[in-house]
Motif scaffolding. Structure first.
Motif, mmCIF file in Angstrom:
data_model
loop_
_atom_site.group_PDB
_atom_site.id
_atom_site.type_symbol
_atom_site.label_atom_id
_atom_site.label_comp_id
_atom_site.label_asym_id
_atom_site.label_seq_id
_atom_site.Cartn_x
_atom_site.Cartn_y
_atom_site.Cartn_z
ATOM 1 N N LEU A 10 24.608 40.484 62.089
ATOM 2 C CA LEU A 10 23.203 40.060 61.963
ATOM 3 C C LEU A 10 22.263 40.894 62.825
ATOM 4 O O LEU A 10 21.072 40.626 62.870
ATOM 5 N N GLY A 11 22.819 41.901 63.518
ATOM 6 C CA GLY A 11 21.957 42.776 64.305
ATOM 7 C C GLY A 11 21.645 42.219 65.686
ATOM 8 O O GLY A 11 22.205 41.207 66.111
ATOM 9 N N PRO A 12 20.723 42.884 66.399
ATOM 10 C CA PRO A 12 20.537 42.618 67.826
ATOM 11 C C PRO A 12 19.793 41.326 68.152
ATOM 12 O O PRO A 12 19.784 40.926 69.321
ATOM 13 N N PHE A 43 23.527 31.890 69.607
ATOM 14 C CA PHE A 43 22.652 33.055 69.403
ATOM 15 C C PHE A 43 22.738 33.526 67.946
ATOM 16 O O PHE A 43 21.713 33.800 67.311
ATOM 17 N N ALA A 44 23.943 33.610 67.403
ATOM 18 C CA ALA A 44 24.096 34.073 66.016
ATOM 19 C C ALA A 44 23.348 33.147 65.057
ATOM 20 O O ALA A 44 22.668 33.605 64.130
ATOM 21 N N ARG A 45 23.447 31.837 65.285
ATOM 22 C CA ARG A 45 22.744 30.910 64.395
ATOM 23 C C ARG A 45 21.232 31.041 64.541
ATOM 24 O O ARG A 45 20.493 30.928 63.565
ATOM 25 N N GLN A 46 20.776 31.307 65.776
ATOM 26 C CA GLN A 46 19.330 31.487 65.987
ATOM 27 C C GLN A 46 18.789 32.676 65.188
ATOM 28 O O GLN A 46 17.684 32.626 64.660
ATOM 29 N N ILE A 47 19.577 33.761 65.122
ATOM 30 C CA ILE A 47 19.130 34.933 64.355
ATOM 31 C C ILE A 47 18.987 34.563 62.886
ATOM 32 O O ILE A 47 18.041 34.960 62.210
ATOM 33 N N ALA A 48 19.938 33.758 62.402
ATOM 34 C CA ALA A 48 19.977 33.418 60.979
ATOM 35 C C ALA A 48 19.034 32.285 60.593
ATOM 36 O O ALA A 48 18.709 32.108 59.409
ATOM 37 N N GLU A 49 18.590 31.525 61.580
ATOM 38 C CA GLU A 49 17.909 30.248 61.338
ATOM 39 C C GLU A 49 16.792 30.284 60.282
ATOM 40 O O GLU A 49 16.725 29.381 59.441
ATOM 41 N N PRO A 50 15.923 31.314 60.276
ATOM 42 C CA PRO A 50 14.828 31.273 59.284
ATOM 43 C C PRO A 50 15.313 31.235 57.845
ATOM 44 O O PRO A 50 14.538 30.888 56.945
ATOM 45 N N TYR A 51 16.564 31.598 57.617
ATOM 46 C CA TYR A 51 17.046 31.743 56.237
ATOM 47 C C TYR A 51 18.044 30.670 55.831
ATOM 48 O O TYR A 51 18.471 30.627 54.677
ATOM 49 N N ALA A 131 18.967 49.556 68.771
ATOM 50 C CA ALA A 131 17.732 48.793 69.002
ATOM 51 C C ALA A 131 17.174 49.088 70.396
ATOM 52 O O ALA A 131 15.961 49.108 70.595
ATOM 53 N N GLY A 132 18.063 49.348 71.346
ATOM 54 C CA GLY A 132 17.634 49.670 72.703
ATOM 55 C C GLY A 132 16.895 50.993 72.771
ATOM 56 O O GLY A 132 15.843 51.104 73.413
ATOM 57 N N ALA A 133 17.439 52.010 72.105
ATOM 58 C CA ALA A 133 16.763 53.315 72.089
ATOM 59 C C ALA A 133 15.405 53.210 71.404
ATOM 60 O O ALA A 133 14.417 53.820 71.846
ATOM 61 N N ALA A 134 15.338 52.404 70.328
ATOM 62 C CA ALA A 134 14.049 52.198 69.636
ATOM 63 C C ALA A 134 13.043 51.540 70.581
ATOM 64 O O ALA A 134 11.875 51.931 70.613
ATOM 65 N N ALA A 135 13.498 50.550 71.362
ATOM 66 C CA ALA A 135 12.594 49.831 72.266
ATOM 67 C C ALA A 135 12.137 50.717 73.419
ATOM 68 O O ALA A 135 10.997 50.627 73.870
ATOM 69 N N SER A 201 14.789 43.504 70.936
ATOM 70 C CA SER A 201 14.269 43.251 69.571
ATOM 71 C C SER A 201 13.732 41.836 69.391
ATOM 72 O O SER A 201 13.100 41.552 68.358
ATOM 73 N N LEU A 202 13.962 40.956 70.354
ATOM 74 C CA LEU A 202 13.432 39.595 70.246
ATOM 75 C C LEU A 202 11.984 39.552 70.750
ATOM 76 O O LEU A 202 11.530 40.450 71.439
ATOM 77 N N ALA A 203 11.288 38.480 70.416
ATOM 78 C CA ALA A 203 9.884 38.358 70.809
ATOM 79 C C ALA A 203 9.738 38.379 72.334
ATOM 80 O O ALA A 203 8.738 38.869 72.856
ATOM 81 N N ASN A 204 10.731 37.867 73.046
ATOM 82 C CA ASN A 204 10.645 37.838 74.512
ATOM 83 C C ASN A 204 11.514 38.914 75.166
ATOM 84 O O ASN A 204 12.069 38.704 76.237
ATOM 85 N N GLU A 205 11.616 40.092 74.515
ATOM 86 C CA GLU A 205 12.436 41.161 75.109
ATOM 87 C C GLU A 205 11.818 41.642 76.417
ATOM 88 O O GLU A 205 10.603 41.555 76.626
ATOM 89 N N ARG A 206 12.692 42.139 77.316
ATOM 90 C CA ARG A 206 12.243 42.748 78.564
ATOM 91 C C ARG A 206 12.812 44.156 78.619
ATOM 92 O O ARG A 206 14.009 44.352 78.459
#
Lengths: 246, 246
Positions: A10-12, A43-51, A131-135, A201-206
């Motif tokens: 499900l990705g990062p 965490f895995a379920r949280q990624i999937a939750e919208p769907y 995803a880290g390199a992108a961020a 990649s999450l809304a609250n990334e640091r």
């Protein structure tokens, strides 16, 4: 006819970084399973939750924190038995995996128990490293660069030798080893070429230059990327700073 | 207001391994750009093809085979100028990248030219390495395994030392170095723990135990994965054989 078992990467963390394929399988499977802690959300379920749909059967694979009292192998045995029951009844089961199922993923423990008896398909996912390199907004590898991925719990001398022999380095599972790893990177003269990431990649990334991180511990899913022997224009790029956790 | 530049990772080749995010941006951007050879189709465009719309402006970045006659830097200069024209006119531009934009990707040459002047967002993609492990049906890394990613053009002694120091190894860009690399892996006693992959995740992918590959050259985008110091149940899994290219 038995159902099919899917290991879905499900990705990062960002629900939009799920692939079209994982999305299709996840939304059509009658049964989903996912790792979960004994307290707090999966965490895995949280990624999937919208769907997810309310009519899907859910199998949380609860891993107690105190594994010495309740061996992890028993948890996977029980989960595999539960999943096998659905497969035997002809229902497909999609196992939700953060990141990629075969890249430091616990899905291998279910795969090990079920791959000989059932049809299994692995759907690869976006790694937190990319995803880290992108961020950080820095290209990770180019041309003939060597990338080494090193788990943080390894001993300091192994870390030093592997960092020394690479052009780009990703250190996973930093967690409680953070201070030791940061000190090593500083000692190697690489502190200004390293970035630190939490919840990428999450809304609250640091996201910070490693040199700016004062804390001495980090969450388990944090990541350090070191840009070593790369082209000048890359190493001179500023490492971005993002903190939406406040 | 100027447009925004996107570097979109489209994954290893299967159009369903595009992320929901890359799909959303790719289908809504008025302008797309992609690397292309001077003869034959663009791989990045082929991945995206099912989703492209005829009204999108397309910028193929044509890289001539004989780069000595037409320096690559000139090609990126010209493409960056073309893209900048659209951005200045307020149009978003999505650059399509096979795999991940910052993992051995040519997108960095456009990023280098444009990142200081325009808003840029990188969307990470699924790496062929994770797709390779999924196709071979073997977990790539677990627990404290070290993974090293090595470009095939590096010299044999460097390859040997880096393979020696890792638990899992991905060798990229195998191409014309294939015979030399296969002989090294055989010499190291690892031939039975290595898989060979071409066009991974595509309908015509080829996946073989490395020991079964008789040819002496390979396509540029081929990949070798070595499973070394891993758990017995992993290394004893058969490496699957798939050849749909006939």
């Amino acid at each position: 006819m038995p159902g099919k078992l899917y290991g879905l990467g499900l990705g990062p963390g960002n629900p939009e970084l799920i692939t079209l394929k994982a999305h299709r399988i996840m939304t059509s499977a009658p049964v989903i399973a996912y790792p979960a802690p004994d307290t707090g959300p999966s965490f895995a379920r949280q990624i999937a939750e919208p769907y997810l749909r309310p009519e899907q059967v859910e199998i949380p694979i609860v891993m107690p924190m105190r594994v010495e009292r309740y061996p992890a192998q028993d948890v996977y045995d029980a989960a595999a038995k539960d999943i096998a029951g659905h497969l035997d009844a002809g229902r497909d089961v999609a196992v939700l995996c953060e990141g990629d199922p075969f890249f430091f993923g616990s899905f291998m423990y279910l795969f090990e128990r079920l791959e000989a008896r059932y049809e299994v398909e692995i759907v690869p996912g976006v790694s937190s490293i990319m995803a880290g390199a992108a961020a950080l907004r820095r290209p990770l590898t180019a041309r003939n660069d060597i990338l080494t991925v090193i788990p943080g719990p390894l001993d300091t001398e192994t870390l030093r030798a592997r960092i020394d022999a690479s052009d780009a380095v990703a250190i996973m599972k930093v967690g409680r080893h953070f201070a030791r790893i940061r000190d090593l990177i500083r000692d190697m003269g690489l502190i200004d070429r390293a970035g630190y990431l939490e919840r990428v990649s999450l809304a609250n990334e640091r996201v910070f230059p490693l040199a700016d991180v004062a804390q001495d511990a980090a969450p388990y899913f944090s990541l350090i990327l070191i840009y070593k022997g790369q082209e000048d224009w890359i190493s001179s790029l500023p490492i971005v700073t993002k903190d939406f956790s406040a």
